[in-house]
Scaffold this motif. Structure first.
Motif, PDB file in Angstrom:
ATOM      1  N   TYR A  76     -10.852  -4.344   8.865  1.00  0.00           N
ATOM      2  CA  TYR A  76     -10.661  -3.553   8.020  1.00  0.00           C
ATOM      3  C   TYR A  76     -11.192  -3.633   6.706  1.00  0.00           C
ATOM      4  O   TYR A  76     -11.345  -2.614   6.090  1.00  0.00           O
ATOM      5  CB  TYR A  76      -9.075  -2.923   7.919  1.00  0.00           C
ATOM      6  CG  TYR A  76      -8.398  -2.611   9.319  1.00  0.00           C
ATOM      7  CD1 TYR A  76      -8.969  -1.208   9.569  1.00  0.00           C
ATOM      8  CD2 TYR A  76      -7.445  -3.335   9.877  1.00  0.00           C
ATOM      9  CE1 TYR A  76      -8.378  -0.748  10.971  1.00  0.00           C
ATOM     10  CE2 TYR A  76      -6.902  -2.761  11.070  1.00  0.00           C
ATOM     11  CZ  TYR A  76      -7.211  -1.524  11.468  1.00  0.00           C
ATOM     12  OH  TYR A  76      -6.861  -1.003  12.674  1.00  0.00           O
ATOM     13  N   PHE A  77     -11.462  -4.877   6.317  1.00  0.00           N
ATOM     14  CA  PHE A  77     -11.736  -5.175   4.964  1.00  0.00           C
ATOM     15  C   PHE A  77     -13.122  -6.023   4.828  1.00  0.00           C
ATOM     16  O   PHE A  77     -13.465  -6.643   4.005  1.00  0.00           O
ATOM     17  CB  PHE A  77     -10.770  -5.867   4.347  1.00  0.00           C
ATOM     18  CG  PHE A  77      -9.493  -5.402   4.061  1.00  0.00           C
ATOM     19  CD1 PHE A  77      -9.226  -3.983   3.373  1.00  0.00           C
ATOM     20  CD2 PHE A  77      -8.308  -5.757   4.890  1.00  0.00           C
ATOM     21  CE1 PHE A  77      -7.915  -3.463   3.291  1.00  0.00           C
ATOM     22  CE2 PHE A  77      -7.235  -5.047   5.033  1.00  0.00           C
ATOM     23  CZ  PHE A  77      -6.997  -3.619   4.313  1.00  0.00           C
ATOM     24  N   ALA A  78     -14.118  -5.700   5.907  1.00  0.00           N
ATOM     25  CA  ALA A  78     -15.478  -6.113   5.859  1.00  0.00           C
ATOM     26  C   ALA A  78     -15.584  -7.629   5.895  1.00  0.00           C
ATOM     27  O   ALA A  78     -16.653  -8.038   5.114  1.00  0.00           O
ATOM     28  CB  ALA A  78     -16.220  -5.320   4.747  1.00  0.00           C
ATOM     29  N   THR A  79     -14.500  -8.556   5.950  1.00  0.00           N
ATOM     30  CA  THR A  79     -14.935  -9.929   6.013  1.00  0.00           C
ATOM     31  C   THR A  79     -15.488 -10.238   7.308  1.00  0.00           C
ATOM     32  O   THR A  79     -15.707  -9.539   8.237  1.00  0.00           O
ATOM     33  CB  THR A  79     -13.538 -10.921   5.850  1.00  0.00           C
ATOM     34  OG1 THR A  79     -12.708 -10.414   7.060  1.00  0.00           O
ATOM     35  CG2 THR A  79     -12.678 -10.566   4.459  1.00  0.00           C
ATOM     36  N   SER A  80     -16.097 -11.449   7.404  1.00  0.00           N
ATOM     37  CA  SER A  80     -16.806 -11.732   8.372  1.00  0.00           C
ATOM     38  C   SER A  80     -16.432 -13.184   9.116  1.00  0.00           C
ATOM     39  O   SER A  80     -17.389 -14.044   9.119  1.00  0.00           O
ATOM     40  CB  SER A  80     -18.205 -11.311   8.572  1.00  0.00           C
ATOM     41  OG  SER A  80     -18.583 -11.886   7.250  1.00  0.00           O
ATOM     42  N   PHE A  81     -15.279 -13.625   9.128  1.00  0.00           N
ATOM     43  CA  PHE A  81     -14.717 -14.905   9.483  1.00  0.00           C
ATOM     44  C   PHE A  81     -15.330 -15.100  10.886  1.00  0.00           C
ATOM     45  O   PHE A  81     -15.790 -16.101  11.205  1.00  0.00           O
ATOM     46  CB  PHE A  81     -13.388 -15.000   9.640  1.00  0.00           C
ATOM     47  CG  PHE A  81     -12.680 -15.238   8.087  1.00  0.00           C
ATOM     48  CD1 PHE A  81     -12.680 -16.015   7.301  1.00  0.00           C
ATOM     49  CD2 PHE A  81     -11.943 -13.885   7.699  1.00  0.00           C
ATOM     50  CE1 PHE A  81     -12.106 -16.278   6.254  1.00  0.00           C
ATOM     51  CE2 PHE A  81     -11.272 -14.015   6.537  1.00  0.00           C
ATOM     52  CZ  PHE A  81     -11.531 -15.148   5.855  1.00  0.00           C
ATOM     53  N   THR A 105      -4.412 -12.870  10.380  1.00  0.00           N
ATOM     54  CA  THR A 105      -4.740 -11.917   9.027  1.00  0.00           C
ATOM     55  C   THR A 105      -6.141 -12.086   9.010  1.00  0.00           C
ATOM     56  O   THR A 105      -6.888 -10.992   8.538  1.00  0.00           O
ATOM     57  CB  THR A 105      -4.040 -13.016   7.957  1.00  0.00           C
ATOM     58  OG1 THR A 105      -2.770 -13.114   8.145  1.00  0.00           O
ATOM     59  CG2 THR A 105      -4.366 -11.999   6.772  1.00  0.00           C
ATOM     60  N   MET A 106      -7.069 -13.362   9.371  1.00  0.00           N
ATOM     61  CA  MET A 106      -8.380 -12.721   9.190  1.00  0.00           C
ATOM     62  C   MET A 106      -8.980 -11.968  10.311  1.00  0.00           C
ATOM     63  O   MET A 106      -9.780 -11.119   9.771  1.00  0.00           O
ATOM     64  CB  MET A 106      -9.099 -14.375   9.704  1.00  0.00           C
ATOM     65  CG  MET A 106      -8.734 -15.395   8.728  1.00  0.00           C
ATOM     66  SD  MET A 106      -9.740 -17.035   9.191  1.00  0.00           S
ATOM     67  CE  MET A 106      -8.365 -18.325   9.001  1.00  0.00           C
ATOM     68  N   LEU A 107      -8.374 -11.797  11.406  1.00  0.00           N
ATOM     69  CA  LEU A 107      -8.837 -10.668  12.293  1.00  0.00           C
ATOM     70  C   LEU A 107      -8.576  -9.242  11.707  1.00  0.00           C
ATOM     71  O   LEU A 107      -9.404  -8.539  11.587  1.00  0.00           O
ATOM     72  CB  LEU A 107      -7.970 -10.679  13.534  1.00  0.00           C
ATOM     73  CG  LEU A 107      -8.237 -12.031  14.657  1.00  0.00           C
ATOM     74  CD1 LEU A 107      -7.083 -11.375  15.837  1.00  0.00           C
ATOM     75  CD2 LEU A 107      -9.689 -11.689  15.191  1.00  0.00           C
ATOM     76  N   LEU A 108      -7.463  -8.989  10.880  1.00  0.00           N
ATOM     77  CA  LEU A 108      -7.139  -8.142  10.279  1.00  0.00           C
ATOM     78  C   LEU A 108      -8.185  -7.584   9.237  1.00  0.00           C
ATOM     79  O   LEU A 108      -8.738  -6.656   8.929  1.00  0.00           O
ATOM     80  CB  LEU A 108      -5.905  -7.939   9.381  1.00  0.00           C
ATOM     81  CG  LEU A 108      -4.868  -6.628   9.122  1.00  0.00           C
ATOM     82  CD1 LEU A 108      -4.605  -5.995  10.299  1.00  0.00           C
ATOM     83  CD2 LEU A 108      -3.922  -6.916   8.221  1.00  0.00           C
ATOM     84  N   THR A 109      -8.474  -8.626   8.379  1.00  0.00           N
ATOM     85  CA  THR A 109      -9.379  -8.404   7.415  1.00  0.00           C
ATOM     86  C   THR A 109     -10.788  -8.111   7.803  1.00  0.00           C
ATOM     87  O   THR A 109     -11.612  -7.437   7.224  1.00  0.00           O
ATOM     88  CB  THR A 109      -9.533  -9.649   6.321  1.00  0.00           C
ATOM     89  OG1 THR A 109      -9.638 -10.778   6.981  1.00  0.00           O
ATOM     90  CG2 THR A 109      -8.034  -9.441   5.469  1.00  0.00           C
ATOM     91  N   ASP A 110     -11.210  -8.850   8.967  1.00  0.00           N
ATOM     92  CA  ASP A 110     -12.676  -8.487   9.731  1.00  0.00           C
ATOM     93  C   ASP A 110     -12.625  -6.993  10.087  1.00  0.00           C
ATOM     94  O   ASP A 110     -13.701  -6.718   9.921  1.00  0.00           O
ATOM     95  CB  ASP A 110     -12.459  -9.673  10.994  1.00  0.00           C
ATOM     96  CG  ASP A 110     -13.392 -10.946  10.534  1.00  0.00           C
ATOM     97  OD1 ASP A 110     -13.609 -11.180   9.333  1.00  0.00           O
ATOM     98  OD2 ASP A 110     -13.708 -11.558  11.471  1.00  0.00           O
TER      99      ASP A 110
END
Lengths: 375, 173, 524
Positions: free
Chosen positions: C226-231, C219-224
């Protein structure tokens, strides 16, 4: 199915007798550093321990399978536990493991101590090549897969890899280091994770974007040492080898002088005006090292993944736009910015080549001075 | 009833473990700060730095390297390759960055230190890292940093490399 | 052990037709569905393996492009792990756990239906990535960023399919735990449970503890992306190495999820054919539990080369080496069970013995690579490939085959063809060694894994390996034939099936009634 096996065995036989493949290396290399020797000895130690345990365990199994079978009339015993035996085969392995862990820990501590280094080299992984920088000396260059290996590896190339020297293990610009000096390698990456591995040095470290790692080697013997990228880094992961030449110190110093001198020559080349033929010739060279991995040998690209050069709107359109794409890349795509990796003459040449080769014929030329003006 | 309560407990395990996956992010950061595991540097205030005692008898070589991520349109170099420093004393160093585009752009630089055992002892009191830096078209700028190495840096550290990687955050079109 | 005679009025047969399978809540039906699904995925994953091996038969690129080759290695792993092995073990659990503990069915039969029927969707979604723009995921099944973020349209499909597979496994595991905790027959105490039940009990806990962590990581990969998170993006203060830590926190227990049920199967089969009780039952249980515990604190041995402090490397090295102790206890116990028994060598026993020997070879190479300084040489080479295939193919997959031969007569009421079964064992064993043993050599000689083309000095062993691969692959068609033949008919099996078999499942008829143990037996 038997027929298939026959064919397969036949093919194997043909391959073995061809002689070109006559290497039956089955073990880890001893390498050429004190550390790699230590690693090799540890490897052999633990291998022998495993073989010894294997002989005991498999021996007992096989003995039991031969003698304790129903068909021999053996009646089953009824025992199903023995505290003594169970304690023994819990405790004894612990001692064996401790005996293995002690030398391993010692070796590891040595490997991780990069102090007292004589020379620092920054290694940067790229999709799909390596960059080597000697910050103190001011030397920096890229190391690509040799073009004869790349040509032979292409599908339907018709070239037998066995006829290529050091197939897939040769580069255009090898890394050069002095022998008898502690060389400290710093690893980082430009895009995705890579792994820099030279088996003869027992050095393998990941190159990670945004971070640096270090590891070191003190090579005992001059020679050419080869390795490969060890961490999956995309399409051409298997096509970014590492070649390190270890030289005597005096020869190494000569090499450094040469590098500095040729950097000056490159600068001079950027100031002269080139004719079409030499631009095309140089351009083809640059194309086969820097562009061919994605855009392919004929400029056709890979549909849906990497765009074609042949007939492309950029390569046949406005020169300024073409140069901008090559120098600054296309953010958000696989197209890198080449301003930092190619000199003015190379950019000019490869731009000209893309416009007038690979099935394109725009007819114009780009001069190194045009490129310089854009920097 | 007891069965249902047990089931509820069972279903809570995956829910909690999903949360734990996310909890590993801050845990990892704390762990990294403690061990220097990913080369993240320590940071202290100027006041704290002035409290530290200079260790005259020890000299450590600090090396500076740089890289530009994904070959972005930047020139980015340290202005000095190395310095000999005493632990406990503050030093200044600079990097120079140039925007090669005819457009405004924003960069961000990320530091990393090797060897990792030195990272937590490498403190920066002033730094251009982790904050976005806006550049005008073709602008060239010197970026300063001030650092101090802890007097209690391990004895077997004689060289510390500070690396900055410059990432392109955005380009104005 | 005593089964009460069940009240025949409660027995009703299954519905007819397709709806029977879609709506079924019967543990035997669902077990069969899982096993068939697993077999199909095993064949799909196997074809991918053969594409890989065909390309590696010779240096140079002959059949596929490097990008597609990477997709094949990635998809082969994902399909074999999540599509073939895990569903096979869940299928066996569904069939056998209720019958082994004297339960009428699984504790949560409707959820059982959902946990299966999610799988075909997840599997289809995963396989469908082959046909989207940009191709199937090609970043390795480990999905390391930043590389995985370069995946094209397949990326969200990959993530979603991992989520679905995770849901399925978690629901399946909760069901298994609930069944074991609540539905044991009177007198079936924990320390009387058959070892297969015990190992699955522990495996199920591993699954519910680690699958959500994987779900979180992807899920973190997904948000990284498409949703500009940077885990995992250094530019935003994240760290790509952190993904590896989170992934392997799931990934190492996952390794034991794939092998603990195999330990259970082998611990059922060896006593049967040695006609002697399992040696050291309680130490087997404790060893399984300690392996499960240790699996949570060794993950970083998959990533020694990312650069860690020496103290961390030493810790993970020693913790990993420690796993050799309980694993050794298991092997010694199996050998002691065979020792002075009265052995016969029917197909299940052959596969079980093959398992013990070849799993141990994989265990030895595992011990070698636990040692950090030498792992720097082994890491990401074919030596690793050889290691994990030894524990997973002649290890885990052989155990599934052993289980199928062992219980197939019980499930179908028909005996399989013994001489064909033995032939299947021997060709599988010979080819699997031709396939994987040479990979140790090329790995040590310096061949990295996940490469489509290699330097010519590795040619000989790669050719041998490819021959072994095709031999092994074709041998499995025989396996499919044997299964289908047995399902359709054959010599009738007795209830006991095997002379030395003990346990509640052998007190039932062969094949068992659709509903069994509607009145629970008393276990004395």
């Amino acid at each position: 199915m038997n027929k298939l096996i026959q064919i397969a065995v036949g093919m194997m036989g043909a391959a073995f007798t061809s002689g070109a493949y006559a290497a039956w290396e089955t073990n880890l290399t001893k390498g050429v550093t004190d550390i790699s020797h230590e690693v090799y000895d540890l490897h052999m130690l633990v291998l022998y321990v495993c073989i010894a345990i294997g002989v005991l365990v498999f021996g007992a199994m096989i003995y039991s399978m031969i003698y304790h079978r129903k068909s021999k009339g053996h009646k089953a015993a009824t025992f199903h536990e023995s505290t003594k035996a169970e304690i023994a085969w819990t405790i004894v392995p612990v001692f064996i493991l401790v005996a293995l862990a002690i030398p391993a820990a010692k070796a590891l501590i040595k490997m991780e101590d990069s102090s007292n280094a004589d020379l620092t080299i920054l290694v940067t992984g790229y999709q799909w090549k390596w960059q080597y920088e000697y910050p103190e000396e001011g030397i920096s260059f890229f190391s690509n897969l040799a073009s004869d290996s790349r040509e032979a590896s292409a599908r339907d190339s018709g070239i037998d890899p066995a006829t290529v020297d050091n197939y897939l293990l040769e580069v255009d610009n090898p890394l050069v280091i002095p022998v008898g000096k502690k060389v400290r390698f710093l690893f980082t990456s430009n895009d995705v994770n890579h792994g820099w591995w030279v088996p003869d040095f027992a050095v393998k470290k990941d190159a990670i974007p945004g971070f640096i790692n270090d590891m070191w080697a003190n090579v005992n013997e001059p020679g050419i040492y080869r390795g490969q990228c060890a961490e999956l880094c995309g399409k051409d992961h298997g096509f970014m080898p590492i070649v390190v030449i270890a030289k005597e110190e005096s020869e190494y110093n000569e090499w450094v002088e040469q590098q500095l001198a040729s950097a000056k020559e490159t600068e001079a080349a950027a100031n002269k005006t080139w004719d079409m033929a030499s631009l095309m010739e140089q351009g083809e060279k640059v194309y086969t090292t820097s562009c061919v991995a994605c855009h392919q040998a004929g400029g056709q690209g890979i549909p849906g993944v990497f765009p074609a050069i042949t007939g492309s709107a950029i390569a046949t359109g406005d020169v300024a736009g073409h140069l901008d794409t090559i120098m600054n890349g296309r953010p958000g795509t696989a197209m890198q910015a080449f301003a930092g990796q190619l000199n003015d003459a190379d950019v000019a040449a490869v731009t000209t080549y893309q416009r007038n080769g690979l099935g394109n014929s725009v007819g114009d030329m780009v001069q190194p001075s045009d490129v310089k003006a854009l920097r | 009833m007891k069965t249902q309560r047990n089931l509820l407990k069972l279903f809570m395990i995956p829910v909690l473990m999903f949360g734990f996956g996310y909890l590993m992010v801050p845990i990892y950061d704390v762990f990294c700060d403690l061990t220097g595991i990913n080369g993240k540097t320590g940071s202290i205030t100027v006041a704290e730095a002035s409290q530290q005692k200079k260790v005259e008898e020890r000299l450590i070589k600090v090396e500076f390297v740089s890289s530009v991520n994904e070959l972005g349109p930047w020139e980015f170099k340290p202005d000095q390759f190395s310095m000999m420093v005493h632990p406990g004393q503050a030093y200044h160093a600079t990097y120079t960055a140039k925007n090669l585009l005819d457009k405004d752009a924003i960069s961000q630089s990320v530091p990393s230190v090797a060897p990792s055992k030195a990272a937590e002892h490498f403190n920066k009191t002033e730094c251009f890292c982790f904050t976005e830096q806006a550049f005008k078209a073709n602008e060239e700028r010197t970026m300063p940093l001030t650092f101090i190495i802890d007097p209690d840096v391990p004895d077997d550290v004689d060289t510390v490399t500070l690396s900055y990687t410059l990432f392109t955050k955005s380009i104005k079109s | 052990m005593n089964a009460h005679v069940a009240d025949t009025h409660e027995h009703h047969g299954p519905e007819k037709g397709l709806m029977r399978w879609i709506t079924t809540t019967n543990h035997k039906d669902i077990g069969s569905l899982y096993l068939w699904f697993s077999l199909i995925m095993f064949l799909i994953g196997g074809v991918m393996a053969l594409i890989i091996r065909a390309e590696l038969f010779q240096p140079g690129l002959q059949f596929v492009d490097p990008q597609f080759f990477n997709s094949m290695t990635t998809m082969h792993a994902l399909i074999m792990i999540f599509g073939a092995l895990m569903p096979a073990f869940v299928g066996l659990a569904n069939w056998m756990i209720p019958m082994m503990i004297g339960a009428p069915d699984m504790a949560l039969p409707r959820m059982n239906n959902w946990s299966f029927w999610i799988l075909p969707f997840a599997g289809t979604l995963l396989v469908a990535t082959l046909f989207v723009e940009g191709g199937a995921p090609a970043s390795g099944w480990t999905m390391y960023p930043p590389l995985v973020l370069q995946t094209g349209a397949a990326f969200p499909m990959l993530i979603f399919s991992v989520h679905l597979l995770g849901f399925s496994s978690i629901m399946g595991s909760i069901n298994i735990i609930a069944t074991i905790m609540n539905l044991r027959a009177p007198g079936m105490t924990y320390m009387k449970m058959p070892l297969f039940v015990w190992t699955w009990f522990i495996t199920a806990y591993l699954l519910i503890a680690t699958m959500p962590v994987l779900a979180g990581a992807v899920t973190m990969l997904l948000t990284d992306k498409y949703f500009a998170t940077s885990f995992f993006d250094a530019a935003g203060g994240g760290d790509p190495v952190m993904f590896q830590h989170i992934f392997w926190f799931f990934g190492h227990p996952e390794v034991y999820i794939l092998i603990l049920p195999a330990f259970g199967i082998v611990s059922q089969i060896i006593p049967t054919f040695a006609r002697k009780p399992l040696f050291g039952y309680s130490s087997m249980v404790y060893a399984t539990a300690s392996i499960a515990f240790l699996s949570f604190i060794v993950w970083a041995h998959h990533m020694f080369t990312v650069g860690m402090p020496v103290a961390a490397e030493l810790f993970f090295m020693m913790a990993t080496m420690l796993i050799a102790v309980p694993t050794g206890v298991k092997v010694f116990n199996w050998v002691s069970t065979m020792w002075r028994g009265s052995m016969t060598f029917e197909t299940p026993m052959l596969f079980a013995i093959g398992f013990v020997m070849m799993f141990t070879i994989g265990g030895f190479s595992g011990l070698m690579m636990a040692m950090t300084p030498i792992d720097f040489q082994y890491h990401d080479t074919y030596f690793i490939v050889a290691h994990f295939h030894y524990v997973l193919v002649p290890g885990a997959i052989f155990s599934v085959m052993a289980a199928v031969y062992y219980w197939l007569p019980k499930w179908t009421g028909n005996m399989y063809d013994e001489s064909l079964g033995k032939f299947h064992f021997w060709i599988s064993t010979i080819f699997v060694n031709i396939l994987f043993f040479p990979q140790h050599f090329v790995g040590l000689a310096g061949m990295p894994r996940r490469i489509p083309d290699y330097s010519v000095q590795f040619t000989d062993f790669n050719m041998i390996s490819t021959v072994g691969a095709f031999g092994f692959g074709l041998s499995q068609l025989l396996f499919v034939y044997i299964i289908i033949k047995t399902v359709r008919g054959g010599e009738k099996a007795t209830d006991q099936v095997w002379e030395g078999a003990e346990g509640l499942e052998w007190t039932l008829s062969s094949p068992p009634e659709y509903h069994t143990f509607t009145v629970q037996p008393d276990v004395k």
